[in-house]
Design an enzyme around this catalytic site. Structure first.
Site, mmCIF file in Angstrom:
data_model
loop_
_atom_site.group_PDB
_atom_site.id
_atom_site.type_symbol
_atom_site.label_atom_id
_atom_site.label_comp_id
_atom_site.label_asym_id
_atom_site.label_seq_id
_atom_site.Cartn_x
_atom_site.Cartn_y
_atom_site.Cartn_z
ATOM 1 N N GLY A 31 0.833 -1.205 0.000
ATOM 2 C CA GLY A 31 0.000 0.000 0.000
ATOM 3 C C GLY A 31 0.867 1.254 0.000
ATOM 4 O O GLY A 31 2.077 1.189 -0.254
ATOM 5 N N GLY A 66 -11.987 9.237 -0.154
ATOM 6 C CA GLY A 66 -11.964 10.643 0.241
ATOM 7 C C GLY A 66 -10.710 11.370 -0.180
ATOM 8 O O GLY A 66 -10.755 12.308 -0.973
ATOM 9 N N GLU A 132 -14.176 16.847 5.220
ATOM 10 C CA GLU A 132 -14.784 15.620 5.743
ATOM 11 C C GLU A 132 -15.004 15.808 7.229
ATOM 12 O O GLU A 132 -14.628 16.838 7.804
ATOM 13 C CB GLU A 132 -13.880 14.410 5.472
ATOM 14 C CG GLU A 132 -13.830 14.013 4.009
ATOM 15 C CD GLU A 132 -12.944 12.826 3.713
ATOM 16 O OE1 GLU A 132 -13.142 12.213 2.670
ATOM 17 O OE2 GLU A 132 -12.047 12.513 4.524
ATOM 18 N N HIS A 252 -16.454 2.984 9.858
ATOM 19 C CA HIS A 252 -16.902 4.046 8.959
ATOM 20 C C HIS A 252 -18.423 4.082 9.038
ATOM 21 O O HIS A 252 -19.065 3.035 8.980
ATOM 22 C CB HIS A 252 -16.448 3.768 7.528
ATOM 23 C CG HIS A 252 -16.556 4.968 6.639
ATOM 24 N ND1 HIS A 252 -17.768 5.463 6.219
ATOM 25 C CD2 HIS A 252 -15.609 5.786 6.118
ATOM 26 C CE1 HIS A 252 -17.554 6.544 5.472
ATOM 27 N NE2 HIS A 252 -16.250 6.744 5.398
ATOM 28 N N ARG A 301 -15.972 10.768 13.132
ATOM 29 C CA ARG A 301 -16.525 9.496 12.679
ATOM 30 C C ARG A 301 -17.028 8.603 13.814
ATOM 31 O O ARG A 301 -18.026 7.904 13.672
ATOM 32 C CB ARG A 301 -15.394 8.784 11.945
ATOM 33 C CG ARG A 301 -15.835 7.951 10.847
ATOM 34 C CD ARG A 301 -14.638 7.569 10.037
ATOM 35 N NE ARG A 301 -14.488 8.418 8.888
ATOM 36 C CZ ARG A 301 -13.538 8.257 7.989
ATOM 37 N NH1 ARG A 301 -12.663 7.290 8.126
ATOM 38 N NH2 ARG A 301 -13.461 9.058 6.962
ATOM 39 N N HIS A 362 -13.470 -0.180 9.562
ATOM 40 C CA HIS A 362 -12.814 0.587 8.503
ATOM 41 C C HIS A 362 -11.321 0.779 8.725
ATOM 42 O O HIS A 362 -10.542 0.626 7.794
ATOM 43 C CB HIS A 362 -13.496 1.943 8.417
ATOM 44 C CG HIS A 362 -12.993 2.841 7.342
ATOM 45 N ND1 HIS A 362 -13.027 2.488 6.013
ATOM 46 C CD2 HIS A 362 -12.444 4.086 7.392
ATOM 47 C CE1 HIS A 362 -12.526 3.489 5.276
ATOM 48 N NE2 HIS A 362 -12.156 4.449 6.095
ATOM 49 N N ARG A 397 -9.357 8.084 14.457
ATOM 50 C CA ARG A 397 -8.627 8.801 13.402
ATOM 51 C C ARG A 397 -9.485 9.888 12.761
ATOM 52 O O ARG A 397 -10.663 9.684 12.450
ATOM 53 C CB ARG A 397 -8.213 7.802 12.316
ATOM 54 C CG ARG A 397 -7.500 8.436 11.135
ATOM 55 C CD ARG A 397 -7.088 7.352 10.178
ATOM 56 N NE ARG A 397 -8.240 6.658 9.651
ATOM 57 C CZ ARG A 397 -8.831 6.947 8.484
ATOM 58 N NH1 ARG A 397 -8.367 7.915 7.728
ATOM 59 N NH2 ARG A 397 -9.863 6.256 8.080
#
Ligand code: SIN
Length: 553
Positions: A31, A66, A132, A252, A301, A362, A397
């Site tokens: 990643g 996002g 966000e 999420h 979140r 998530h 986060r």
């Protein structure tokens, strides 16, 4: 520090190594964090080998919609990004780490652009910025509308190939090789061939950098891809590393609801859709977040996910709904082409009707305890990105801080290892060990989902500990295979999660205890676990270093 016997597998039953070879640094994971570490190390002249259990670029980054949070707008300031991150982190952030992140994220975005990333631009040719949950300014950089992670992966993948960096795809990192005094000196790896582990060998190295991502697959439904099974965290724990904040799993608030039996990776509906003005409603069209938090639909979140979960528990309904219809079809299909397509494929029209959404696992805020240079508690072992717990994320986060954290940590870790590599070590042959039976995987994920979801309590977490303690091991004469490696990692993660969740008798960030709904100031500490050679799990508390947010958690 307290210690107790744990059901965690302390060592895998390894295949014998048929070969051994040298490189400077092994990076595990494909990643953003892993690719950036490898690219920066290669640029510094280090020999680096990337090991990834899937194909390159198959990790969670590629699914990120996002974007990347970075202070780039004229009305923004690193102090605001710092404060937003600390507030979202609910009292568990490490302020120094967050300061480093907010200061260095813009340069990491700049490096991506220098490597060829095609970001969405505003009319002045600067990165277009959106908002966000939890952000007080527009600071989310994006690409392809809602394909931000795919562009990051594409960019870093091309950079990797351009540098000729060695990549071992479909290769499992099984166990760290350790010297007699406990330093990490490489990895036992094996190629995955139709689920079997073949051609096992030893990659000897001066440093091993874990960039293996998170463990969303420990839940029945998650936004994470299949490979997110916590392998790196389990490997680090078995190598003697400390892990922290594992109970802090971020849900999420909005993955597309596709039915009660939804299983595995689910389609994400980016928070950026709410950033552009969509709202959460119930079946009758009543706003869910109005009055629940001053930022309503753009609350952090953890707040949004917990509010939805409590509403669904109280009403018995299956899902909430995201209403974006007032934003207009042209805007929605232009700005969020992938999300509009995913909704269509599931039988919903985002432009004409509220679409059903539920919270799903998530992001792992916890992980291998590390600093932002990747240093862990074990010499020779480094961790960057989601697998690491640097204190940047705290108990929850802030949206779109994860890819920037991975890139910043990757660059810093590479700079550290470019300056000086740890001394070479001679590993001792690992012996003994076992594995969890892959047939137990369904039981592990079902029990974790039931007892350690968005809302938890001591009774459920205690039950989870019991279920996990009785998980079946593979027969001693059975060779290790890829499914057993993953089942063992999931079992390790679930055991840590349940143990830490039970040990934290309060609600904070992502950890919502219905039997202890308030935050307790004395629990503003990180729970740090480690496994000793005899399979005993010990726990200690670590105070957090955070000054600015005193009183805001
Ligand atoms: C999203 O697009 O909502 C996910 C972004 C993130 O997890 O940071």
């Amino acid at each position: 520090m307290r210690a107790s016997l744990s059901p965690i597998v302390p060592a895998l039953r390894l295949p014998a190594a048929g070969w051994s070879r040298w490189t400077d640094v092994v990076v595990v994971g494909g990643g953003a964090a892993g690719l950036m570490t490898a690219v920066a190390l290669a640029d510094a002249g280090r020999a680096v080998t990337v090991v990834t259990k899937g194909a390159l670029g198959e990790g969670s980054t590629a699914w990120a919609q996002g974007g990347l949070a970075a202070v780039l707008g004229p009305d923004d300031d690193p102090e605001l990004h710092l404060r937003d991150t600390l507030v979202a982190g609910a009292g568990l952030c490490d302020e120094d780490a967050v300061r480093t992140l907010v200061d260095e994220a813009p340069a990491a975005v700049g490096m991506l652009q220098a490597l060829g990333a095609q970001l969405d631009l505003d009319p002045h040719g600067r990165p277009a910025l959106t908002r966000e949950g939890g952000h007080s300014r527009d600071r989310i950089v994006h690409a392809g509308g809602d394909a931000s992670g795919a562009e990051v992966t594409r960019t870093l993948g091309s950079a990797l190939r351009a540098r000729g960096i060695e990549v071992l795809e479909r290769t499992a990192a099984l166990e760290a090789l350790r010297t007699a005094d406990g330093r990490v000196a490489g990895l036992r790896v094996a190629r995955i061939d139709d689920g079997d582990l073949v051609d096992a060998g030893d990659l000897r190295a001066r440093a091993v950098v874990l960039a293996t991502g998170g463990y969303g697959q420990v839940y029945a439904a998650t936004s994470n891809p299949d490979g997110a099974t916590g392998d790196g965290l389990a490997l680090a724990l078995r190598a003697g590393a400390e892990v922290a904040d594992v109970e802090m799993v971020q849900f999420h608030p909005t993955v597309l609801w596709t039915g009660r039996r939804a299983h595995g990776q689910q389609a994400l509906v980016s928070e950026a859709v709410r950033g552009e003005g969509a709202v959460l409603v119930d079946r009758s069209g009543r706003r869910i977040m109005a009055g629940a938090h001053p930022l309503a639909d753009l609350a952090p979140r953890d707040v949004v996910a917990a509010t939805i979960a409590a509403r669904l528990r109280d009403t018995g309904e299956d899902s909430a709904f995201l209403d974006a219809t007032h934003l207009g079809a042209d805007f929605l299909t232009g700005r969020f082409p992938g999300i509009a397509r995913a909704c269509r494929e599931a039988g919903y029209d985002l432009t004409r009707e509220p679409v059903p959404v539920v919270p799903a696992a998530h992001y792992a805020c916890g992980g291998v305890l590390a600093d932002l240079d990747g240093r862990t508690s074990v010499a020779g072992l480094f961790a960057v990105g989601e697998v690491a717990c640097t204190g940047v994320q705290g108990a929850n986060r802030l949206a779109s801080n994860s890819i920037p954290e991975g890139l910043v940590a990757a660059r810093r870790c590479a700079a550290l290892l470019a300056g000086e590599l740890p001394p070479a070590g001679v590993p001792v042959e690992p012996d003994g060990g076992g594995a969890i039976d892959p047939a137990a995987r369904g039981t592990i994920t079902a029990a974790t989902t039931r007892h350690a979801g968005v809302l938890r309590d001591a009774t459920g977490l205690g039950r989870l500990v019991e279920v996990l303690a009785s998980a079946r091991r593979t027969a001693p004469d059975l060779p290790l295979d890829a499914a057993a490696v993953e089942a063992t990692a999931l079992h390790t993660v679930a055991t840590l999660l349940a143990t830490a969740g039970l040990a934290r008798p309060e609600s904070r960030g992502c950890h919502r205890r219905t039997d202890a709904p308030a935050s307790r100031p004395e629990w503003r500490v990180r729970l740090v676990h480690r496994l000793d050679g005899r399979g005993r799990l010990s726990v200690r508390t670590q105070p957090v270093r955070e000054l600015v947010a005193e009183g805001v958690a």
